[in-house]
Scaffold this active site. Structure first.
Site, short mmCIF file in Angstrom:
data_model
loop_
_atom_site.label_atom_id
_atom_site.label_comp_id
_atom_site.label_asym_id
_atom_site.label_seq_id
_atom_site.Cartn_x
_atom_site.Cartn_y
_atom_site.Cartn_z
N LYS A 80 10.07 -56.80 14.97
CA LYS A 80 9.11 -56.10 15.84
C LYS A 80 9.73 -54.82 16.41
O LYS A 80 9.10 -53.76 16.42
CB LYS A 80 8.69 -57.02 16.99
CG LYS A 80 7.87 -56.31 18.05
CD LYS A 80 7.65 -57.15 19.27
CE LYS A 80 8.83 -57.29 20.18
NZ LYS A 80 8.94 -56.33 21.28
N ASN A 81 10.95 -54.92 16.89
CA ASN A 81 11.53 -53.76 17.57
C ASN A 81 11.85 -52.62 16.61
O ASN A 81 11.84 -51.45 17.01
CB ASN A 81 12.78 -54.16 18.37
CG ASN A 81 12.39 -54.94 19.62
OD1 ASN A 81 11.23 -54.95 20.01
ND2 ASN A 81 13.36 -55.60 20.23
N CYS A 94 8.84 -53.30 34.42
CA CYS A 94 8.84 -54.37 33.43
C CYS A 94 9.41 -55.62 34.05
O CYS A 94 10.20 -55.55 34.99
CB CYS A 94 9.68 -53.92 32.26
SG CYS A 94 9.98 -55.20 31.09
N ARG A 131 14.41 -50.73 33.88
CA ARG A 131 14.34 -50.03 32.59
C ARG A 131 14.05 -48.53 32.66
O ARG A 131 13.00 -48.05 32.21
CB ARG A 131 13.33 -50.74 31.68
CG ARG A 131 13.71 -52.19 31.47
CD ARG A 131 12.80 -52.91 30.53
NE ARG A 131 13.17 -52.75 29.14
CZ ARG A 131 12.61 -53.43 28.16
NH1 ARG A 131 11.67 -54.30 28.40
NH2 ARG A 131 12.98 -53.25 26.93
N PRO A 132 14.99 -47.78 33.23
CA PRO A 132 14.80 -46.32 33.27
C PRO A 132 14.86 -45.70 31.87
O PRO A 132 15.36 -46.33 30.94
CB PRO A 132 16.02 -45.84 34.08
CG PRO A 132 17.03 -46.92 33.95
CD PRO A 132 16.27 -48.21 33.76
N GLN A 148 18.15 -41.63 29.86
CA GLN A 148 18.99 -41.24 28.73
C GLN A 148 18.15 -40.65 27.59
O GLN A 148 18.62 -39.76 26.88
CB GLN A 148 19.79 -42.44 28.20
CG GLN A 148 20.76 -43.01 29.22
CD GLN A 148 21.77 -42.00 29.71
OE1 GLN A 148 22.50 -41.39 28.92
NE2 GLN A 148 21.82 -41.78 31.01
N ASP A 194 18.13 -60.48 24.18
CA ASP A 194 16.85 -61.07 23.78
C ASP A 194 16.98 -62.52 23.32
O ASP A 194 15.97 -63.17 23.04
CB ASP A 194 16.20 -60.23 22.65
CG ASP A 194 15.57 -58.95 23.19
OD1 ASP A 194 15.58 -58.75 24.42
OD2 ASP A 194 15.08 -58.16 22.37
N ARG A 236 2.73 -61.17 22.07
CA ARG A 236 3.11 -59.77 21.83
C ARG A 236 4.19 -59.65 20.76
O ARG A 236 4.30 -58.61 20.10
CB ARG A 236 3.63 -59.13 23.11
CG ARG A 236 2.55 -58.88 24.12
CD ARG A 236 3.15 -58.37 25.39
NE ARG A 236 3.85 -57.13 25.15
CZ ARG A 236 4.19 -56.28 26.09
NH1 ARG A 236 3.88 -56.52 27.33
NH2 ARG A 236 4.83 -55.18 25.79
C1 UD1 Z 1 15.43 -52.65 23.39
C2 UD1 Z 1 14.56 -53.78 22.91
C3 UD1 Z 1 14.65 -54.96 23.85
C4 UD1 Z 1 16.11 -55.36 24.03
C5 UD1 Z 1 16.95 -54.17 24.45
C6 UD1 Z 1 18.44 -54.48 24.49
C7 UD1 Z 1 12.79 -52.57 21.82
C8 UD1 Z 1 11.37 -52.18 21.81
N1 UD1 Z 1 13.20 -53.29 22.84
O1 UD1 Z 1 14.91 -52.26 24.68
O2 UD1 Z 1 13.92 -56.03 23.27
O3 UD1 Z 1 16.16 -56.34 25.06
O4 UD1 Z 1 16.77 -53.10 23.51
O5 UD1 Z 1 18.87 -54.93 23.26
O6 UD1 Z 1 13.54 -52.27 20.90
N2 UD1 Z 1 19.03 -47.80 30.19
C9 UD1 Z 1 19.22 -46.78 31.10
N3 UD1 Z 1 18.64 -45.56 30.83
C10 UD1 Z 1 17.93 -45.33 29.71
C11 UD1 Z 1 17.75 -46.37 28.78
C12 UD1 Z 1 18.31 -47.60 29.06
O7 UD1 Z 1 19.87 -46.95 32.12
O8 UD1 Z 1 17.44 -44.21 29.52
C13 UD1 Z 1 19.65 -49.12 30.45
C14 UD1 Z 1 18.62 -50.23 30.59
O9 UD1 Z 1 18.15 -50.33 31.92
C15 UD1 Z 1 19.42 -51.44 30.17
C16 UD1 Z 1 20.34 -50.88 29.08
O10 UD1 Z 1 20.39 -49.48 29.29
O11 UD1 Z 1 20.22 -51.89 31.23
C17 UD1 Z 1 19.91 -51.17 27.67
O12 UD1 Z 1 18.55 -50.79 27.50
P1 UD1 Z 1 17.98 -50.33 26.10
O13 UD1 Z 1 18.96 -50.65 25.01
O14 UD1 Z 1 17.50 -48.94 26.21
O15 UD1 Z 1 16.73 -51.27 25.93
P2 UD1 Z 1 15.34 -50.88 25.31
O16 UD1 Z 1 15.52 -49.90 24.22
O17 UD1 Z 1 14.37 -50.59 26.40
#
Ligand code: UD1
Length: 430
Positions: free
Chosen positions: A22-23, A117, A122-123, A126, A305, A397
């Site tokens: 899915k991801n 969420c 989840r900011p 980056q 996950d 989902r």
């Molecule tokens: C993706 C997956 C989700 C999985 C996660 C971690 C999808 C659609 N979802 O979520 O199922 O749980 O990877 O493997 O692929 N962060 C920041 N700033 C940013 C982005 C992230 O601080 O701009 C932090 C997040 O709060 C979190 C960490 O980085 O603590 C990892 O998040 P991230 O890998 O970005 O998760 P997602 O891509 O949202």
């Protein structure tokens, strides 16, 4: 009121086939609109998140033709709008991949800022930092991320946190930037690699995906392609823990065993038998399992996950296990639900201290999010008596035909829509 009703206590045995990731699929659908030519995507999971994203891209003018349940053809040649409204984002956070895709192709994109969420704040700072580094103006206006650039120019980007979403989003935009982009401290998850492979099939020049340095040589345009999505690592892992929790024996087919190594290692450590084949794993457990410590980490570490599903196994295992969630701050909410089934778990900050119990007893529980929801279903299948899981919209989902696959393994589970249907199920299974 859709809910799962489960009569537990039976080992799950048999074979199950895993669908597309899915991801990976969410990002690959966004990538598919980056060319004016037709892209065919195979092994697409038939789950709600994917259907919602397909609607979002249709809404902005892409032509989506469903060939069968798991195959779509997408043509992004007639996209008339680069604005993706809040309704879609509210339903799936990953619509933010449309930012990278549209910015790369049209040098502008307006996408509603994803809301909060259940698993944490989840900011997306980056992602935005990456777009700015490529030369885009990025503003938040009226709840939308508004980005535009005269030109996108390749650059050197160091991610402050390892983020799957930011790595993929920057990769999408940089694929069509001028010159070279280097992403350092990139995420290494299998779906990052899958998206890079897909973009390369469309004519992009991306090297190093799967390592922490990704090098992207921008190309002028992308072309049509046919691409098959990798198997879903987390769906596979979920069935692995289902075998462990119910002391069953499941052959999980259509997987890439390498992607499952962190889960396999932990299951072996606590006493499961795990056999690896070329594209399958067999997990069985014949006795009560043992305890261990787990800390979630970016790939190749133990996946966040899979944290709830593994905790469900450990809470039935002998001794004290410690599970530390290091990626998301709010991902232990299922613990209170599991306590209602008899688990003994204490949460301190982002750590769960689990004293294994011998049995769960069925209860009415709520799915707090996608993975925790699936974990509670597994707990229900391992429990004595009846369990109902509410709020299963989260589970729908991300898992295709979850109840059907569990039934094919001997699980006594039904998706019901009313009290009457629930009662009928109870009477039928006794
Ligand atoms: C993706 C997956 C989700 C999985 C996660 C971690 C999808 C659609 N979802 O979520 O199922 O749980 O990877 O493997 O692929 N962060 C920041 N700033 C940013 C982005 C992230 O601080 O701009 C932090 C997040 O709060 C979190 C960490 O980085 O603590 C990892 O998040 P991230 O890998 O970005 O998760 P997602 O891509 O949202």
């Amino acid at each position: 009121m859709e809910q799962y009703i489960i009569k537990g206590g039976k080992p799950l045995c048999g074979e199950v086939s895993i669908g597309g990731a899915k991801n990976a699929a969410l990002a690959i659908l966004a990538a598919a609109i980056m060319t004016d030519e037709t892209v065919t995507i195979e092994n697409l999971p038939y789950v709600m998140d994917i259907r919602v994203l397909l609607s979002a891209i249709e809404e902005i003018g892409a032509v989506v033709e469903r060939i069968d349940k798991h195959t779509v053809k997408i043509n992004g040649g007639h996209i008339g709008s680069v604005s993706v409204e809040y309704d879609y984002i509210k339903k799936i956070r990953a619509s933010y991949y449309l930012l990278g895709a549209l910015l790369g192709k049209y040098k502008k994109a307006d996408v509603a800022l994803p809301g909060g969420c259940n698993i944490g704040s989840r900011p997306i700072d980056q992602h935005l930092k990456g777009f700015k580094a490529l030369g885009a103006d990025v503003e938040i206006m009226n709840g939308m991320v508004v980005t535009k650039a005269d030109r996108l120019v390749g650059t050197h980007i160091y991610l402050d946190v390892v983020s799957v979403g930011a790595t993929i989003n920057i990769m999408l935009a940089a694929a069509l930037a001028e010159g070279n982009t280097i992403i350092e401290n990139a995420a290494k998850e299998p779906h990052v690699v899958d998206v890079a492979n897909m973009l390369n099939t469309m004519g992009a020049n991306i090297k190093g995906a799967g390592t922490d340095v990704i090098r992207i040589k921008g190309v002028e345009k992308l072309h049509g392609a046919t691409y098959s999505i990798i198997p879903d690592q987390i769906e596979a892992g979920t069935f692995m823990t289902a075998a462990a929790a119910t002391r069953g024996d499941i052959l999980i087919k259509n997987v890439i065993p390498k992607h499952l190594e962190a889960i396999t290692a932990k299951l072996i450590e606590i006493g499961c038998d795990v056999e690896e084949f070329d594209d399958a794993v067999r997990v069985s457990a014949t006795k009560r399992l043992g305890h261990t410590h787990i800390k979630t980490l970016p790939y190749p570490g133990f996946p966040t996950d899979m944290q709830p599903q593994m905790a469900i196994v450990l809470a039935l295992s002998e001794g004290t296990s410690i599970v530390t969630e290091s990626i998301f701050e709010n991902r232990l909410k299922y613990v209170d639900e599991l306590a209602r089934m008899g688990a003994t778990i204490k949460v301190e900050g982002n750590t769960a201290i689990i004293d294994g119990v011998e049995h769960y007893s069925g209860a009415q529980v709520n799915a707090p999010d996608l993975r925790a929801g699936a974990a509670l279903v597994i707990a229900g299948l391992a429990a004595d008596g009846f369990t109902t899981v509410d709020d299963i919209v989260y589970i729908l989902r991300g898992y295709e035909d979850f109840d059907g696959k569990l039934r094919s393994l001997g699980g006594c589970i039904e998706l019901v829509n009313s009290e009457e249907e629930a009662l009928k199920f109870r009477l039928k299974v006794g």
